[in-house]
Enzyme design. Structure first.
Site, PDB file in Angstrom:
ATOM      1  N   ASN A  75      40.143  33.249  47.469  1.00  0.00           N
ATOM      2  CA  ASN A  75      39.192  32.855  48.497  1.00  0.00           C
ATOM      3  C   ASN A  75      39.759  31.789  49.429  1.00  0.00           C
ATOM      4  O   ASN A  75      39.372  31.702  50.582  1.00  0.00           O
ATOM      5  CB  ASN A  75      37.891  32.330  47.872  1.00  0.00           C
ATOM      6  CG  ASN A  75      37.129  33.460  47.187  1.00  0.00           C
ATOM      7  OD1 ASN A  75      36.972  34.541  47.737  1.00  0.00           O
ATOM      8  ND2 ASN A  75      36.694  33.213  45.969  1.00  0.00           N
ATOM      9  N   ASN A 108      31.439  39.380  36.670  1.00  0.00           N
ATOM     10  CA  ASN A 108      31.722  40.631  37.367  1.00  0.00           C
ATOM     11  C   ASN A 108      33.031  40.513  38.132  1.00  0.00           C
ATOM     12  O   ASN A 108      33.204  39.619  38.950  1.00  0.00           O
ATOM     13  CB  ASN A 108      30.551  40.899  38.336  1.00  0.00           C
ATOM     14  CG  ASN A 108      30.822  42.060  39.277  1.00  0.00           C
ATOM     15  OD1 ASN A 108      31.669  42.904  39.006  1.00  0.00           O
ATOM     16  ND2 ASN A 108      30.071  42.114  40.375  1.00  0.00           N
ATOM     17  N   ALA A 158      90.966  29.211  58.143  1.00  0.00           N
ATOM     18  CA  ALA A 158      89.822  28.313  58.300  1.00  0.00           C
ATOM     19  C   ALA A 158      89.488  28.109  59.777  1.00  0.00           C
ATOM     20  O   ALA A 158      90.373  28.092  60.625  1.00  0.00           O
ATOM     21  CB  ALA A 158      90.126  26.975  57.645  1.00  0.00           C
ATOM     22  N   ARG A 160      37.130  30.736  54.069  1.00  0.00           N
ATOM     23  CA  ARG A 160      37.732  29.587  53.399  1.00  0.00           C
ATOM     24  C   ARG A 160      39.258  29.569  53.486  1.00  0.00           C
ATOM     25  O   ARG A 160      39.889  28.575  53.163  1.00  0.00           O
ATOM     26  CB  ARG A 160      37.275  29.550  51.926  1.00  0.00           C
ATOM     27  CG  ARG A 160      35.862  29.022  51.775  1.00  0.00           C
ATOM     28  CD  ARG A 160      35.307  29.294  50.395  1.00  0.00           C
ATOM     29  NE  ARG A 160      34.988  30.707  50.202  1.00  0.00           N
ATOM     30  CZ  ARG A 160      34.601  31.228  49.039  1.00  0.00           C
ATOM     31  NH1 ARG A 160      34.516  30.455  47.980  1.00  0.00           N
ATOM     32  NH2 ARG A 160      34.320  32.517  48.951  1.00  0.00           N
TER      33      ARG A 160
HETATM   34  C1  UD1 Z   1      31.280  39.620  44.643  1.00  0.00           C
HETATM   35  C2  UD1 Z   1      30.204  40.109  43.696  1.00  0.00           C
HETATM   36  C3  UD1 Z   1      30.217  39.215  42.457  1.00  0.00           C
HETATM   37  C4  UD1 Z   1      31.574  39.245  41.813  1.00  0.00           C
HETATM   38  C5  UD1 Z   1      32.665  38.861  42.820  1.00  0.00           C
HETATM   39  C6  UD1 Z   1      34.026  39.105  42.220  1.00  0.00           C
HETATM   40  C7  UD1 Z   1      28.424  41.059  45.056  1.00  0.00           C
HETATM   41  C8  UD1 Z   1      27.080  40.843  45.617  1.00  0.00           C
HETATM   42  N1  UD1 Z   1      28.933  40.057  44.344  1.00  0.00           N
HETATM   43  O1  UD1 Z   1      30.932  38.307  45.053  1.00  0.00           O
HETATM   44  O2  UD1 Z   1      29.248  39.667  41.524  1.00  0.00           O
HETATM   45  O3  UD1 Z   1      31.631  38.368  40.714  1.00  0.00           O
HETATM   46  O4  UD1 Z   1      32.557  39.676  44.007  1.00  0.00           O
HETATM   47  O5  UD1 Z   1      35.042  38.599  43.038  1.00  0.00           O
HETATM   48  O6  UD1 Z   1      28.994  42.102  45.232  1.00  0.00           O
HETATM   49  N2  UD1 Z   1      32.876  42.701  51.693  1.00  0.00           N
HETATM   50  C9  UD1 Z   1      32.779  43.646  52.681  1.00  0.00           C
HETATM   51  N3  UD1 Z   1      31.658  43.712  53.418  1.00  0.00           N
HETATM   52  C10 UD1 Z   1      30.606  42.895  53.218  1.00  0.00           C
HETATM   53  C11 UD1 Z   1      30.718  41.927  52.199  1.00  0.00           C
HETATM   54  C12 UD1 Z   1      31.865  41.853  51.439  1.00  0.00           C
HETATM   55  O7  UD1 Z   1      33.706  44.430  52.892  1.00  0.00           O
HETATM   56  O8  UD1 Z   1      29.612  43.024  53.945  1.00  0.00           O
HETATM   57  C13 UD1 Z   1      34.096  42.646  50.881  1.00  0.00           C
HETATM   58  C14 UD1 Z   1      34.884  41.345  51.021  1.00  0.00           C
HETATM   59  O9  UD1 Z   1      35.857  41.453  52.036  1.00  0.00           O
HETATM   60  C15 UD1 Z   1      35.516  41.206  49.653  1.00  0.00           C
HETATM   61  C16 UD1 Z   1      34.529  41.905  48.721  1.00  0.00           C
HETATM   62  O10 UD1 Z   1      33.722  42.725  49.536  1.00  0.00           O
HETATM   63  O11 UD1 Z   1      36.761  41.879  49.572  1.00  0.00           O
HETATM   64  C17 UD1 Z   1      33.666  40.923  47.943  1.00  0.00           C
HETATM   65  O12 UD1 Z   1      32.914  40.157  48.851  1.00  0.00           O
HETATM   66  P1  UD1 Z   1      32.709  38.611  48.661  1.00  0.00           P
HETATM   67  O13 UD1 Z   1      31.881  38.090  49.765  1.00  0.00           O
HETATM   68  O14 UD1 Z   1      34.007  37.941  48.403  1.00  0.00           O
HETATM   69  O15 UD1 Z   1      31.798  38.632  47.331  1.00  0.00           O
HETATM   70  P2  UD1 Z   1      31.651  37.510  46.268  1.00  0.00           P
HETATM   71  O16 UD1 Z   1      30.695  36.496  46.735  1.00  0.00           O
HETATM   72  O17 UD1 Z   1      32.984  37.041  45.838  1.00  0.00           O
HETATM   73 CA    CA Z   2      35.261  37.155  46.591  1.00  0.00          CA
END
Ligand code: UD1
Ligand code: CA
Length: 477
Positions: free
Chosen positions: A227, A169, A379, A11
């Site tokens: 995001n 969370n 100047a 995004r």
């Molecule tokens: C996640 C949490 C959610 C929480 C939110 C807070 C889970 C399933 N959900 O959701 O409960 O409220 O964060 O911001 O954990 N990342 C990786 N590898 C992956 C997936 C993600 O490194 O395979 C990293 C992303 O770069 C990011 C973080 O993990 O820094 C969170 O991932 P993101 O996809 O943003 O999770 P949310 O949907 O925001």
């Molecule tokens: Ca996130």
């Protein structure tokens, strides 16, 4: 300590990986690491994936001791932590702290509170939570009738009743390492995204009869994530408010906090004054009593006590005690203004030393020069430092007077106490105490206007001036 930073950040719509975007002069990843660093953590493992080369390079620059672990496929937050624990196995008795790379407002103190509660309660899992006005997109914290956390439900999987929960969370957790590593092996992908959710470790802990804590952050803003670019700007403004407020509480006068931007790496002494529309970037340091702005941008500058920098733009410049800069000065890298020196209106200086009390008051360019003390540069003087191929240096001795509109063609030395005549092109060294004149001798061609521009306003004015001179002479006779 694990920092999750493998996500794509779709995004953001950016060629730059999300965690490398900056607020307050520091990358999002840098903010996460700074918060963790304050705890004096053991090993720091950063899970990278998307844009891994750029993230790895940045990490090597800002945190050379951190381990970069590559998550080849983005199989979810649980999978990311699993990859980290497989590559850099934690001591089973240790605590593993997990933070996301995109929550830049988290404070060290908040993490310390989470860890302290976790240890005191001997929990298997402790999660940092917060009540937010708009919980859309976050995982919801589900508690039982006695207030204990039973599970975390992702927004997509939540029932209507669970969606109404406003405690969310943060994505920050403390885990008992031994429990975490065995739970990670049991995560399923039976959810709407087909991913391994780290949040499911909570449900596993409860099922195993382990203690799960939900620790509420005092300030819900700390858990906000980036995001997209709208959130990047909003959190940038929030961080700036915090930084500016901290400096005001430390004794700095900030006239207009809303139009003042101060990077996290800047340092200001008490009784410095920051006027509206001013930006202080990088490692800029401002001493007591200095007045910066309005309308000034400084990057990696040192400003001495009592100096004034009005409506100017400076990078890697040193501005001495009591020196005056601006309005509308441009100070480039390597500029060093001595105490009480001056760089005035429409003056550009680069890679030059201006000695104590010396003045470059108006409309001048000074490049690759060393100017002594008590010098005045008239100047519209230009230090002609570039011959089209190479740069050359100019040395100006103490108490020199350079006349207005002088071209100083480098390499050149003006001896102490020497003068140059206004409008000179100086190409040879000037001995101490000499006056250098490097210009054509003036000649006046009498009557030129009346002959060449007859009938013009100039000719009429000239004729009138001549007549009044003649009349005066006649009257005097
Ligand atoms: C996640 C949490 C959610 C929480 C939110 C807070 C889970 C399933 N959900 O959701 O409960 O409220 O964060 O911001 O954990 N990342 C990786 N590898 C992956 C997936 C993600 O490194 O395979 C990293 C992303 O770069 C990011 C973080 O993990 O820094 C969170 O991932 P993101 O996809 O943003 O999770 P949310 O949907 O925001
Ligand atoms: Ca996130």
């Amino acid at each position: 300590m694990v920092v999750l930073a493998a996500g794509e950040g779709t995004r953001m719509r950016s060629a730059t990986p999300k965690v490398l975007h900056r607020i307050g002069g520091r990358s999002l990843l840098g903010h996460a690491l700074a918060a963790v660093d304050g705890l004096g953590p053991g090993r720091v493992v950063v899970v990278i994936g998307h844009g891994r080369d750029a993230v790895r390079e940045h990490l090597a620059a800002i945190a050379p001791a951190a381990f970069a672990v590559v998550q080849e496929q983005r199989n979810g937050t649980g999978h990311a932590v699993r990859v980290a624990c497989e590559e850099v196995p934690p001591d089973p008795a240790a605590i593993v702290l997990v933070v996301c790379g995109d929550t830049p407002l988290l404070r060290t103190q908040t993490l310390a509170t989470l860890l302290a509660e976790h240890e005191r309660e001997r929990a298997a899992v402790s999660v940092l939570t917060a009540a937010v006005a708009d919980p859309t997109g976050y995982g919801r914290i589900v508690r039982d009738s006695s207030g204990r956390v039973t599970q975390i439900v992702e927004h997509r999987e939540a029932t209507a009743q669970q969606l109404a929960i406003d405690e969310v969370n943060s994505g920050v957790y403390a885990f008992h390492a031994g429990f975490l590593t065995q739970a990670l092996g049991r995560l399923s992908t039976a959810n709407s995204q087909g991913e391994q959710y780290l949040t499911d470790v909570v449900g596993l802990a409860r099922a195993a009869g382990e203690t799960v804590l939900g620790v509420r952050a005092h300030d819900a803003r700390e858990i906000l994530g980036v995001n997209d670019r709208v959130q990047l700007a909003a959190l940038g403004a929030e961080l700036n408010r915090r930084v500016v407020e901290d400096w005001m509480r430390a004794g700095v006068t900030v006239i207009d906090p809303a139009s003042t931007w101060i990077d996290v790496g800047v340092h200001l002494e008490p009784d410095a004054v920051v006027c509206p529309n001013t930006q202080l970037h990088g490692a800029t340091r401002v001493a007591a009593g200095a007045v910066i702005g309005p309308g000034t941008t400084l990057t990696d500058c040192l400003v001495g006590p009592g100096a004034e920098v009005l409506s100017s733009y400076a990078t890697q410049a040193e501005i001495g005690a009591g020196a005056h800069v601006g309005p509308f000065s441009f100070l480039r890298p390597g500029t060093r203004l001595g105490p009480d020196a001056k760089a005035g209106a429409f003056v550009e200086i680069k890679n030059s030393i201006v000695g104590a009390g010396s003045k470059v008051p108006h409309l001048s360019y000074v490049g690759d020069a060393e100017i002594g003390v008590g010098v005045n540069i008239g100047a519209a003087t230009v230090f002609v430092n570039y011959d089209g191929v190479a740069k050359h240096r100019t040395t100006v001795g103490d108490h020199v007077r350079v006349g207005s509109d002088t071209m100083l063609v480098a390499p050149l030395t003006l001896g102490a106490g020497s003068y140059t005549a206004a409008g000179s092109v100086i190409t040879q060294d000037v001995p101490p105490g000499a006056l250098a004149v490097g210009r054509g001798t003036q000649r006046n061609i009498e009557g030129w206007v009346e002959r060449k521009r007859p009938g013009s306003a100039a000719a009429t004015a000239a004729a009138a001036a001549e007549k009044s001179t003649t009349d005066d002479l006649e009257r005097a006779e």
